[in-house]
Design a protein around this motif. Sequence first.
Motif, PDB file in Angstrom:
ATOM      1  N   ASP A 196       0.851  -1.192   0.000  1.00  0.00           N
ATOM      2  CA  ASP A 196       0.000   0.000   0.000  1.00  0.00           C
ATOM      3  C   ASP A 196       0.892   1.249   0.000  1.00  0.00           C
ATOM      4  O   ASP A 196       1.253   1.760   1.065  1.00  0.00           O
ATOM      5  N   TYR A 217       0.516   4.476  -0.574  1.00  0.00           N
ATOM      6  CA  TYR A 217       0.082   5.705   0.094  1.00  0.00           C
ATOM      7  C   TYR A 217       0.178   5.562   1.613  1.00  0.00           C
ATOM      8  O   TYR A 217       0.674   6.459   2.299  1.00  0.00           O
ATOM      9  N   ARG A 218      -0.275   4.447   2.136  1.00  0.00           N
ATOM     10  CA  ARG A 218      -0.210   4.213   3.587  1.00  0.00           C
ATOM     11  C   ARG A 218       1.237   4.210   4.082  1.00  0.00           C
ATOM     12  O   ARG A 218       1.569   4.851   5.080  1.00  0.00           O
ATOM     13  N   LEU A 219       2.109   3.495   3.370  1.00  0.00           N
ATOM     14  CA  LEU A 219       3.500   3.414   3.814  1.00  0.00           C
ATOM     15  C   LEU A 219       4.214   4.754   3.635  1.00  0.00           C
ATOM     16  O   LEU A 219       4.986   5.170   4.497  1.00  0.00           O
ATOM     17  N   THR A 254       2.812   7.654   3.805  1.00  0.00           N
ATOM     18  CA  THR A 254       2.299   8.533   4.854  1.00  0.00           C
ATOM     19  C   THR A 254       3.033   8.280   6.170  1.00  0.00           C
ATOM     20  O   THR A 254       3.403   9.223   6.885  1.00  0.00           O
ATOM     21  N   PHE A 255       3.287   7.016   6.492  1.00  0.00           N
ATOM     22  CA  PHE A 255       4.077   6.675   7.683  1.00  0.00           C
ATOM     23  C   PHE A 255       5.465   7.310   7.586  1.00  0.00           C
ATOM     24  O   PHE A 255       5.905   8.012   8.501  1.00  0.00           O
ATOM     25  N   PRO A 306      -4.420   8.529  -2.040  1.00  0.00           N
ATOM     26  CA  PRO A 306      -4.723   7.134  -1.701  1.00  0.00           C
ATOM     27  C   PRO A 306      -5.115   6.334  -2.945  1.00  0.00           C
ATOM     28  O   PRO A 306      -5.802   6.837  -3.831  1.00  0.00           O
ATOM     29  N   GLU A 313       4.823  -2.280   7.191  1.00  0.00           N
ATOM     30  CA  GLU A 313       4.850  -3.439   6.290  1.00  0.00           C
ATOM     31  C   GLU A 313       5.996  -4.391   6.609  1.00  0.00           C
ATOM     32  O   GLU A 313       6.283  -5.314   5.853  1.00  0.00           O
TER      33      GLU A 313
END
Length: 125
Positions: free
Chosen positions: A12, A14-16, A18-19, A34, A109
């Motif tokens: 993912d 976008y999620r990673l 963003t982290f 996203p 992840e």
Amino acid sequence: MILRHVTVDCADPYRLATFWSAVTEWPLSSIDEPGDDEVLIEAPAPVPGLLFIRVPEPKTVKNRVHFDWMPTTRTRDEEVERIIGFGASLHEDHRTPDGRGWVTLTDPEGNEFCVERGQAERADG
């Protein structure tokens, strides 16, 4: 030759991204959103950006390459706690009683990375 990006395969992007944007305090590219298959974090020049790309296969083994981060405004221990607050997990703790050493964390992840002592801690010995 100039190193333009460091690319991270992930499930993912976008999620990673963003982290990692929260961890580094570097912005996401204004064109990314996203669901995108590629998401870029724009690092300050001349540092290469971090590019996250969607791949179908999951991470299954230890990273062959990983990041070693050195805090600039916080201590190592403050940085570790801050990053865990964003969703990282403690993987291995290599801190020693004399204050040296590092901490290995994993991102959401499962990618390993290290946090070393900060600049001020190194200057103090």
